[in-house]
Design an enzyme around this catalytic site. Sequence first.
Site, mmCIF file in Angstrom:
data_model
loop_
_atom_site.group_PDB
_atom_site.id
_atom_site.type_symbol
_atom_site.label_atom_id
_atom_site.label_comp_id
_atom_site.label_asym_id
_atom_site.label_seq_id
_atom_site.Cartn_x
_atom_site.Cartn_y
_atom_site.Cartn_z
ATOM 1 N N LYS A 60 -16.334 -7.735 4.186
ATOM 2 C CA LYS A 60 -15.229 -8.115 5.061
ATOM 3 C C LYS A 60 -15.627 -7.820 6.497
ATOM 4 O O LYS A 60 -15.277 -6.780 7.055
ATOM 5 C CB LYS A 60 -13.964 -7.342 4.682
ATOM 6 C CG LYS A 60 -13.371 -7.789 3.360
ATOM 7 C CD LYS A 60 -12.027 -7.150 3.145
ATOM 8 C CE LYS A 60 -11.410 -7.624 1.845
ATOM 9 N NZ LYS A 60 -10.143 -6.952 1.568
ATOM 10 N N HIS B 50 0.838 -1.209 0.000
ATOM 11 C CA HIS B 50 0.000 0.000 0.000
ATOM 12 C C HIS B 50 0.876 1.263 0.000
ATOM 13 O O HIS B 50 0.569 2.239 -0.691
ATOM 14 C CB HIS B 50 -0.857 0.059 1.275
ATOM 15 C CG HIS B 50 -1.882 -1.026 1.409
ATOM 16 N ND1 HIS B 50 -1.918 -1.886 2.486
ATOM 17 C CD2 HIS B 50 -2.925 -1.376 0.614
ATOM 18 C CE1 HIS B 50 -2.950 -2.708 2.354
ATOM 19 N NE2 HIS B 50 -3.571 -2.437 1.221
ATOM 20 N N ARG C 180 -1.420 -5.658 -8.370
ATOM 21 C CA ARG C 180 -0.235 -6.466 -8.076
ATOM 22 C C ARG C 180 0.061 -7.422 -9.220
ATOM 23 O O ARG C 180 1.189 -7.558 -9.664
ATOM 24 C CB ARG C 180 -0.448 -7.267 -6.788
ATOM 25 C CG ARG C 180 -0.439 -6.430 -5.549
ATOM 26 C CD ARG C 180 -0.993 -7.173 -4.389
ATOM 27 N NE ARG C 180 -2.386 -7.525 -4.624
ATOM 28 C CZ ARG C 180 -3.202 -8.049 -3.728
ATOM 29 N NH1 ARG C 180 -2.757 -8.322 -2.545
ATOM 30 N NH2 ARG C 180 -4.457 -8.318 -4.018
ATOM 31 N N SER D 262 -2.763 -7.816 2.817
ATOM 32 C CA SER D 262 -3.017 -7.719 4.265
ATOM 33 C C SER D 262 -3.342 -9.099 4.825
ATOM 34 O O SER D 262 -2.943 -9.436 5.943
ATOM 35 C CB SER D 262 -4.181 -6.764 4.542
ATOM 36 O OG SER D 262 -3.867 -5.484 4.083
HETATM 37 O O1 PNS Z 1 -8.553 -3.069 0.176
HETATM 38 P P1 PNS Z 1 -9.725 -3.636 -0.543
HETATM 39 O O2 PNS Z 1 -10.564 -4.470 0.394
HETATM 40 O O3 PNS Z 1 -9.353 -4.373 -1.804
HETATM 41 O O4 PNS Z 1 -10.640 -2.397 -0.980
HETATM 42 C C1 PNS Z 1 -11.854 -2.583 -1.681
HETATM 43 C C2 PNS Z 1 -12.748 -1.369 -1.508
HETATM 44 C C3 PNS Z 1 -12.989 -1.135 -0.034
HETATM 45 C C4 PNS Z 1 -12.072 -0.148 -2.112
HETATM 46 C C5 PNS Z 1 -14.112 -1.632 -2.246
HETATM 47 O O5 PNS Z 1 -14.666 -2.821 -1.783
HETATM 48 C C6 PNS Z 1 -15.104 -0.481 -2.028
HETATM 49 O O6 PNS Z 1 -14.969 0.557 -2.635
HETATM 50 N N1 PNS Z 1 -16.084 -0.708 -1.131
HETATM 51 C C7 PNS Z 1 -17.019 0.303 -0.692
HETATM 52 C C8 PNS Z 1 -18.423 0.035 -1.228
HETATM 53 C C9 PNS Z 1 -18.550 0.533 -2.653
HETATM 54 O O7 PNS Z 1 -18.354 1.691 -2.963
HETATM 55 N N2 PNS Z 1 -18.855 -0.398 -3.558
HETATM 56 C C10 PNS Z 1 -19.014 -0.087 -4.969
HETATM 57 C C11 PNS Z 1 -17.801 -0.523 -5.757
HETATM 58 S S1 PNS Z 1 -18.117 -2.086 -6.476
#
Ligand code: PNS
Length: 160
Positions: A41, A17, A92, A130
Amino acid sequence: MKKAVYPGSFDPITYGHIDIAKRALKVFDKLIIMITVNPNKTNALFSAEERIEMVRESMKECMDRIEITTCEVLTVTKTLELGSHHIVRGLRAVTDFEYEFQMTHANRVLAKKVDSIFFMTDNEYSFLSSNTVKEIAQFKGELKTFVPACVEEKLRQKFN
Ligand code: PNS
């Protein structure tokens, strides 16, 4: 001022990150690291406050150009509220592509003014996540090459 939002779970922040955030800071004047509460999650190890603290400590030499916030609404909604039209994400390996592709297009339908920008991590972090770090910590493995000392300490406390 060019401002971007870097959303993610950051549970916890890793060198992967940090690598992405530093690359984004070469393009944007300001980066808002947005700790998102992902409804899929539900088993987060760290609270939002703990994650914020680890991000602040890990990025301390760049904090003049970084803001940290949390998000419990759609990422694009908060991005627009924060006055940004850019979401930064890290790639990645090719395995990340499908998830990012779906998310980018969903976000574009939700807010067509918001664009996603991808940075590729350095090769040495291409396997790092993570979840990997948490598993290594759980089995008392070596964490130095994966996370900063402040994160290592928090992980040790959690698993002791
Ligand atoms: O670190 P991560 O878990 O890969 O991050 C994913 C994240 C949190 C950026 C993504 O799941 C997200 O934006 N979630 C918030 C809900 C949302 O906006 N969903 C619409 C996008 S599909």
